[in-house]
Structures are given as structure tokens and as C-alpha cells.
Design a protein around this motif. Sequence first.
Motif, PDB file in Angstrom:
ATOM      1  N   PRO A  82       0.822  -1.221   0.000  1.00 18.69           N
ATOM      2  CA  PRO A  82       0.000   0.000   0.000  1.00 18.69           C
ATOM      3  C   PRO A  82       0.853   1.267   0.000  1.00 18.69           C
ATOM      4  O   PRO A  82       0.488   2.261  -0.614  1.00 18.69           O
ATOM      5  CB  PRO A  82      -0.808  -0.116   1.295  1.00 18.69           C
ATOM      6  N   GLN A  83       2.018   1.217   0.655  1.00 14.58           N
ATOM      7  CA  GLN A  83       2.893   2.384   0.705  1.00 14.58           C
ATOM      8  C   GLN A  83       3.419   2.737  -0.686  1.00 14.58           C
ATOM      9  O   GLN A  83       3.510   3.912  -1.040  1.00 14.58           O
ATOM     10  CB  GLN A  83       4.082   2.127   1.650  1.00 14.58           C
ATOM     11  N   GLU A  84       3.765   1.728  -1.471  1.00 14.89           N
ATOM     12  CA  GLU A  84       4.266   1.988  -2.831  1.00 14.89           C
ATOM     13  C   GLU A  84       3.151   2.541  -3.711  1.00 14.89           C
ATOM     14  O   GLU A  84       3.374   3.446  -4.509  1.00 14.89           O
ATOM     15  CB  GLU A  84       4.860   0.722  -3.452  1.00 14.89           C
ATOM     16  N   VAL A  85       1.951   1.997  -3.571  1.00 20.56           N
ATOM     17  CA  VAL A  85       0.812   2.505  -4.347  1.00 20.56           C
ATOM     18  C   VAL A  85       0.542   3.957  -3.970  1.00 20.56           C
ATOM     19  O   VAL A  85       0.315   4.799  -4.835  1.00 20.56           O
ATOM     20  CB  VAL A  85      -0.440   1.626  -4.135  1.00 20.56           C
ATOM     21  N   ALA A  86       0.619   4.256  -2.688  1.00 21.74           N
ATOM     22  CA  ALA A  86       0.403   5.632  -2.220  1.00 21.74           C
ATOM     23  C   ALA A  86       1.482   6.571  -2.756  1.00 21.74           C
ATOM     24  O   ALA A  86       1.203   7.723  -3.094  1.00 21.74           O
ATOM     25  CB  ALA A  86       0.382   5.674  -0.696  1.00 21.74           C
ATOM     26  N   SER A  87       2.713   6.063  -2.873  1.00 19.61           N
ATOM     27  CA  SER A  87       3.812   6.920  -3.324  1.00 19.61           C
ATOM     28  C   SER A  87       3.677   7.340  -4.778  1.00 19.61           C
ATOM     29  O   SER A  87       4.337   8.287  -5.201  1.00 19.61           O
ATOM     30  CB  SER A  87       5.160   6.225  -3.098  1.00 19.61           C
ATOM     31  N   VAL A  88       2.840   6.657  -5.557  1.00 23.08           N
ATOM     32  CA  VAL A  88       2.623   7.050  -6.948  1.00 23.08           C
ATOM     33  C   VAL A  88       1.205   7.601  -7.153  1.00 23.08           C
ATOM     34  O   VAL A  88       0.684   7.624  -8.251  1.00 23.08           O
ATOM     35  CB  VAL A  88       2.913   5.884  -7.937  1.00 23.08           C
ATOM     36  N   ASN A  89       0.596   8.018  -6.060  1.00 21.58           N
ATOM     37  CA  ASN A  89      -0.710   8.685  -6.088  1.00 21.58           C
ATOM     38  C   ASN A  89      -1.808   7.859  -6.746  1.00 21.58           C
ATOM     39  O   ASN A  89      -2.628   8.378  -7.500  1.00 21.58           O
ATOM     40  CB  ASN A  89      -0.602  10.056  -6.768  1.00 21.58           C
ATOM     41  N   LEU A  90      -1.826   6.564  -6.460  1.00 23.20           N
ATOM     42  CA  LEU A  90      -2.876   5.697  -7.002  1.00 23.20           C
ATOM     43  C   LEU A  90      -3.725   5.081  -5.891  1.00 23.20           C
ATOM     44  O   LEU A  90      -4.211   3.956  -6.019  1.00 23.20           O
ATOM     45  CB  LEU A  90      -2.267   4.593  -7.878  1.00 23.20           C
ATOM     46  N   LEU A  91      -3.903   5.806  -4.804  1.00 25.38           N
ATOM     47  CA  LEU A  91      -4.687   5.292  -3.684  1.00 25.38           C
ATOM     48  C   LEU A  91      -6.124   4.970  -4.075  1.00 25.38           C
ATOM     49  O   LEU A  91      -6.740   4.072  -3.502  1.00 25.38           O
ATOM     50  CB  LEU A  91      -4.671   6.283  -2.521  1.00 25.38           C
ATOM     51  N   ASP A  92      -6.666   5.685  -5.075  1.00 18.61           N
ATOM     52  CA  ASP A  92      -8.033   5.407  -5.512  1.00 18.61           C
ATOM     53  C   ASP A  92      -8.171   3.982  -6.044  1.00 18.61           C
ATOM     54  O   ASP A  92      -9.230   3.385  -5.965  1.00 18.61           O
ATOM     55  CB  ASP A  92      -8.482   6.420  -6.566  1.00 18.61           C
ATOM     56  N   ARG A  93      -7.084   3.421  -6.560  1.00 18.67           N
ATOM     57  CA  ARG A  93      -7.111   2.065  -7.093  1.00 18.67           C
ATOM     58  C   ARG A  93      -7.246   1.000  -6.012  1.00 18.67           C
ATOM     59  O   ARG A  93      -7.733  -0.088  -6.262  1.00 18.67           O
ATOM     60  CB  ARG A  93      -5.838   1.802  -7.882  1.00 18.67           C
ATOM     61  N   ILE A  94      -6.791   1.333  -4.800  1.00 17.18           N
ATOM     62  CA  ILE A  94      -6.841   0.346  -3.720  1.00 17.18           C
ATOM     63  C   ILE A  94      -7.798   0.757  -2.606  1.00 17.18           C
ATOM     64  O   ILE A  94      -7.729   0.245  -1.496  1.00 17.18           O
ATOM     65  CB  ILE A  94      -5.427   0.076  -3.147  1.00 17.18           C
ATOM     66  N   GLU A  95      -8.719   1.668  -2.931  1.00 16.73           N
ATOM     67  CA  GLU A  95      -9.637   2.212  -1.936  1.00 16.73           C
ATOM     68  C   GLU A  95     -10.388   1.118  -1.173  1.00 16.73           C
ATOM     69  O   GLU A  95     -10.515   1.169   0.037  1.00 16.73           O
ATOM     70  CB  GLU A  95     -10.620   3.155  -2.624  1.00 16.73           C
ATOM     71  N   ASN A  96     -10.910   0.137  -1.852  1.00 18.72           N
ATOM     72  CA  ASN A  96     -11.685  -0.933  -1.205  1.00 18.72           C
ATOM     73  C   ASN A  96     -10.968  -2.276  -1.245  1.00 18.72           C
ATOM     74  O   ASN A  96     -11.601  -3.317  -1.129  1.00 18.72           O
ATOM     75  CB  ASN A  96     -13.055  -1.060  -1.884  1.00 18.72           C
ATOM     76  N   VAL A  97      -9.658  -2.249  -1.413  1.00 16.13           N
ATOM     77  CA  VAL A  97      -8.871  -3.478  -1.523  1.00 16.13           C
ATOM     78  C   VAL A  97      -8.164  -3.746  -0.196  1.00 16.13           C
ATOM     79  O   VAL A  97      -7.512  -2.856   0.355  1.00 16.13           O
ATOM     80  CB  VAL A  97      -7.826  -3.362  -2.664  1.00 16.13           C
ATOM     81  N   GLN A  98      -8.317  -4.957   0.299  1.00 17.69           N
ATOM     82  CA  GLN A  98      -7.660  -5.372   1.542  1.00 17.69           C
ATOM     83  C   GLN A  98      -6.359  -6.090   1.215  1.00 17.69           C
ATOM     84  O   GLN A  98      -6.163  -6.567   0.092  1.00 17.69           O
ATOM     85  CB  GLN A  98      -8.578  -6.329   2.319  1.00 17.69           C
ATOM     86  N   LEU A  99      -5.453  -6.173   2.197  1.00 14.43           N
ATOM     87  CA  LEU A  99      -4.217  -6.931   2.014  1.00 14.43           C
ATOM     88  C   LEU A  99      -4.555  -8.351   1.584  1.00 14.43           C
ATOM     89  O   LEU A  99      -5.479  -8.967   2.113  1.00 14.43           O
ATOM     90  CB  LEU A  99      -3.399  -6.956   3.303  1.00 14.43           C
ATOM     91  N   GLY A 100      -3.829  -8.851   0.583  1.00 11.78           N
ATOM     92  CA  GLY A 100      -4.063 -10.199   0.075  1.00 11.78           C
ATOM     93  C   GLY A 100      -5.050 -10.256  -1.084  1.00 11.78           C
ATOM     94  O   GLY A 100      -5.276 -11.317  -1.648  1.00 11.78           O
ATOM     95  N   GLU A 101      -5.617  -9.107  -1.462  1.00 12.85           N
ATOM     96  CA  GLU A 101      -6.566  -9.067  -2.581  1.00 12.85           C
ATOM     97  C   GLU A 101      -5.907  -8.456  -3.812  1.00 12.85           C
ATOM     98  O   GLU A 101      -5.027  -7.602  -3.701  1.00 12.85           O
ATOM     99  CB  GLU A 101      -7.802  -8.230  -2.209  1.00 12.85           C
TER     100      GLU A 101
END
Length: 168
Positions: A82-101
Motif C-alpha cells: 500500500p505504501q508503494e501505491v500511495a507513493s505514486v498517487n494511485l490510492l483510488d485504485r486500492i480504496e476498497n482493496v484489503q491486504l491479500g486481494e
Amino acid sequence: MGLRWGWLGVAALLAQVWAVYFAGTQGTPGLARRVLLPLTIAVLLVFALRNWHLWGIRVMAVGFLLNLLAITSNGGLMPVSPQEVASVNLLDRIENVQLGEPVPGSKGILMAPRGARLWFLSDIIVFPPRSPVARVLSVGDFLVLGGVVMACAEVIGRNTGWRSAGQR
């Protein structure tokens, strides 16, 4: 010698695009994605072996192999934190995604760094850093990209050399 079996490489890439963008992330479509991604990388390795005479393809093959190791050791998808996704400003892509999904619209699976196998081969490199178009890539991705550049230069150079020799 030019590129051989280009159709195989194109078919594998098209299958990957279908798996990433059109197969779902859960249930049977999710299973298709987890099976199809490693399978297409294996097919790309066959394509690379068929074109082993090009050094760029050899570099690509190493990248394919590293990505295949990371993906198959993590259930068919490439780990990304999640930290890497956040670092490229794509948090919207993982908004409803839990670890392991699975992460929708990617080859990734959301994992904590300590929860992934072969983490050092997964998507951990932000490139280009501090850029609005940055992406998270793996070491294998860099080798594939570098190999593509090398292979294109080799094929273009050989074709230009043939034309130059024919015009004399």
C-alpha cells in the motif's frame, strides 16, 4: 537475422492485457487472472528462446524469469505494498482493496512487504521518483524495458545495415 515468432509475443501480451483489464479479480475470473499471467510470461520466455540471437531479448528473458519467480511464488500476482501505491498517487485504485486481494487494473496483489515471498523481486521501485507519471516497477520490469530498447536497436541496426549494403 530479425525477430522470429513475433506473433507469439504479441499474443502473450494481448492475453495479459485481457487478464489485467477485463478478467475480474474475484471468483473464476480472478483465478483466470492468476493462471493466465504466469502462463503468458512463460510463453514470453518461449518467444525469448526463439530469439536468443538478439542480446536485448536475452536481457528481456532474465526480466521475464525474475517476474515469473515473484508472481508464481505469490499466488499468480505481483506483490505491491500500500505504501508503494500511495507513493505514486494511485490510492483510488486500492480504496476498497484489503491486504491479500488483487489490485484492479493491474497485475498486482496488495501485500505487506513482510507478507510476500521474494519481496525484493516484486513491485518495489518507484520510477521516475517524484513524478506525476511515476509507476511502481520491479527489477524484472526494468530488465524487460531495457531489453526492449536493446532489441529494437539491434533489429533496426541490422535492417539499416542491410539497406546500406544493398545501396552500394
